[in-house]
Scaffold this motif. Sequence first.
Motif, short mmCIF file in Angstrom:
data_model
loop_
_atom_site.label_atom_id
_atom_site.label_comp_id
_atom_site.label_asym_id
_atom_site.label_seq_id
_atom_site.Cartn_x
_atom_site.Cartn_y
_atom_site.Cartn_z
N LEU A 131 35.12 -14.00 25.38
CA LEU A 131 34.79 -13.06 26.45
C LEU A 131 33.29 -12.90 26.62
CD1 LEU A 131 37.42 -10.22 25.79
CD2 LEU A 131 37.51 -12.02 27.52
N GLY A 132 32.58 -12.47 25.56
CA GLY A 132 31.16 -12.18 25.66
C GLY A 132 30.28 -13.41 25.56
N PRO A 133 29.00 -13.23 25.86
CA PRO A 133 28.07 -14.37 25.88
C PRO A 133 27.99 -15.12 24.56
CG PRO A 133 27.08 -12.45 26.92
CD PRO A 133 28.36 -11.98 26.31
N LYS A 134 27.99 -14.41 23.43
CA LYS A 134 27.85 -15.09 22.14
C LYS A 134 29.09 -15.92 21.81
CE LYS A 134 24.61 -11.75 20.16
NZ LYS A 134 24.38 -10.74 19.09
N MET A 135 30.28 -15.38 22.09
CA MET A 135 31.50 -16.14 21.81
C MET A 135 31.63 -17.30 22.79
SD MET A 135 33.84 -16.08 19.44
CE MET A 135 34.12 -14.41 18.84
N LEU A 136 31.19 -17.14 24.01
CA LEU A 136 31.20 -18.26 24.96
C LEU A 136 30.25 -19.36 24.51
CD1 LEU A 136 31.34 -16.26 28.30
CD2 LEU A 136 33.04 -17.94 27.56
N ALA A 137 29.08 -18.98 23.99
CA ALA A 137 28.14 -19.98 23.49
C ALA A 137 28.73 -20.72 22.30
CB ALA A 137 26.83 -19.32 23.11
N LEU A 138 29.42 -19.99 21.42
CA LEU A 138 30.08 -20.63 20.29
C LEU A 138 31.16 -21.60 20.77
CD1 LEU A 138 30.56 -20.84 17.21
CD2 LEU A 138 32.16 -18.93 17.44
N THR A 139 31.90 -21.19 21.78
CA THR A 139 32.94 -22.04 22.34
C THR A 139 32.35 -23.33 22.90
OG1 THR A 139 34.29 -20.11 22.90
CG2 THR A 139 34.78 -22.15 24.07
N ALA A 140 31.25 -23.21 23.62
CA ALA A 140 30.60 -24.40 24.18
C ALA A 140 30.20 -25.38 23.09
CB ALA A 140 29.38 -23.98 25.00
N ALA A 141 29.83 -24.86 21.92
CA ALA A 141 29.36 -25.71 20.83
C ALA A 141 30.48 -26.25 19.96
CB ALA A 141 28.37 -24.94 19.96
N ARG A 142 31.60 -25.50 19.84
CA ARG A 142 32.54 -25.83 18.77
C ARG A 142 34.00 -25.93 19.21
NH1 ARG A 142 31.62 -23.31 13.03
NH2 ARG A 142 32.79 -25.24 12.68
N ALA A 143 34.28 -25.91 20.51
CA ALA A 143 35.68 -25.98 20.96
C ALA A 143 35.76 -26.79 22.24
CB ALA A 143 36.25 -24.58 21.16
N GLY A 144 37.00 -27.15 22.57
CA GLY A 144 37.20 -27.92 23.79
C GLY A 144 37.27 -27.08 25.04
N GLY A 145 37.38 -25.76 24.86
CA GLY A 145 37.45 -24.90 26.02
C GLY A 145 37.70 -23.46 25.65
N ALA A 146 37.89 -22.64 26.69
CA ALA A 146 38.07 -21.20 26.51
C ALA A 146 39.35 -20.75 27.19
CB ALA A 146 36.88 -20.44 27.08
N VAL A 147 40.01 -19.76 26.57
CA VAL A 147 41.22 -19.16 27.13
C VAL A 147 41.03 -17.64 27.20
CG1 VAL A 147 42.89 -20.97 26.59
CG2 VAL A 147 42.26 -19.34 24.82
N PRO A 148 40.14 -17.16 28.08
CA PRO A 148 39.86 -15.73 28.15
C PRO A 148 41.06 -14.95 28.69
CG PRO A 148 38.26 -17.02 29.42
CD PRO A 148 39.38 -17.93 29.07
N TYR A 149 41.21 -13.73 28.17
CA TYR A 149 42.34 -12.86 28.55
C TYR A 149 41.79 -11.61 29.21
CZ TYR A 149 46.70 -10.19 28.01
OH TYR A 149 47.84 -9.46 28.24
N LEU A 150 42.51 -11.13 30.22
CA LEU A 150 42.17 -9.91 30.94
C LEU A 150 40.80 -10.04 31.61
CD1 LEU A 150 43.67 -7.10 31.30
CD2 LEU A 150 41.87 -6.18 29.82
N VAL A 151 40.66 -11.04 32.45
CA VAL A 151 39.38 -11.27 33.10
C VAL A 151 39.58 -11.50 34.60
CG1 VAL A 151 38.18 -12.17 31.08
CG2 VAL A 151 39.52 -13.74 32.49
N PRO A 152 38.68 -10.94 35.41
CA PRO A 152 38.69 -11.22 36.85
C PRO A 152 37.93 -12.50 37.14
CG PRO A 152 36.98 -9.63 36.36
CD PRO A 152 37.66 -9.93 35.05
N PRO A 153 37.99 -12.99 38.37
CA PRO A 153 37.23 -14.19 38.73
C PRO A 153 35.73 -14.07 38.49
CG PRO A 153 38.92 -13.77 40.37
CD PRO A 153 38.93 -12.60 39.46
N ALA A 154 35.19 -12.85 38.54
CA ALA A 154 33.76 -12.68 38.28
C ALA A 154 33.41 -13.13 36.86
CB ALA A 154 33.35 -11.22 38.48
N HIS A 155 34.31 -12.90 35.91
CA HIS A 155 34.07 -13.37 34.55
C HIS A 155 34.17 -14.89 34.48
CE1 HIS A 155 35.08 -14.45 30.36
NE2 HIS A 155 34.29 -13.44 30.05
N THR A 156 35.11 -15.45 35.21
CA THR A 156 35.28 -16.90 35.22
C THR A 156 33.99 -17.60 35.67
OG1 THR A 156 37.67 -16.77 35.55
CG2 THR A 156 36.59 -18.79 36.27
N LYS A 157 33.33 -17.04 36.66
CA LYS A 157 32.06 -17.62 37.12
C LYS A 157 31.03 -17.62 36.00
CE LYS A 157 28.67 -17.22 40.87
NZ LYS A 157 27.45 -17.19 40.03
N LEU A 158 30.91 -16.49 35.30
CA LEU A 158 29.95 -16.40 34.21
C LEU A 158 30.33 -17.33 33.06
CD1 LEU A 158 29.44 -12.53 34.13
CD2 LEU A 158 27.89 -14.25 35.09
#
Length: 291
Positions: A131-158
Amino acid sequence: MTIALGRYGIWQPAASTTPDQAREIERLGFPTLWAAGAPADLAGVDELLEATSTLVVGTSIVNIWRGDPGVAAAAYHRVSERFPGRFWLGVGAGHREHTPEFRKPLAAMNAYLDALDAGGVPVEGRAIAALGPKMLALTAARAGGAVPYLVPPAHTKLAREALGPAAVLAPEMKVVLDANPVRARDTARPRIANPTLGLVNYTANLRRLSFTDDDLSGGGSDRLIDALVAHGAAATVAARLAEHHAAGADHVAIQVITPRHATHPDLPGVQLQVHDYEVVDVYRTLAAELL
């Protein structure tokens, strides 16, 4: 390794998803089923894959506090070797409100990923509920993708900006198939209010997206419900889901909400969707519009 999630999939609690339901979801044309709250040993995932021929099953999510990562790694190999290209391991850091041993989620996730690395789980075979910037940065470095929960399209853009173009982005979005907006919000609001508006990781993320204390109180303002839930007739719902794709999503996990619910077996007061003919009817209507 390439896993074809398709544009839309179905999100259901793992504990109440049967092989028959998996077959019906596949028959309707949805390429992916998200098994929510799957255990670390992935019990039940094999049965869903055995019951189907092409369906992809992803976990959204395996809670890193509930089960050893070595068990999850072994289970990943068991499932992915039996059903190559049809399984994606989604993991998440859970909620401090439900987890006595909860500590700094970023450090805990890093440690869990270290254990998955040691167990031979490939980076592209796992996703993080970031969800947050730090976990997204970790995802970019160490996973194939993200599965965010309870998010509007505005979060998807970020999230897309944070992940870059290569990572798979598969947000969850709730759906109420009801053209009456007042009634649709009344159906959705209890599922938003309890438990999610009582969990600080979700409310902190929503505040980052400019939702206020007023939006987060009283079960959620109309503005909040409208941002988090695609409601209306099928064409309207399809247009709302497409906003995630326009914002950068590769795939959207659809969680259908109807007026019928059941109490969560482990979390008193938390309501889960009852999987009955009403839900399947919604799936059928959405499939005709989306697929």
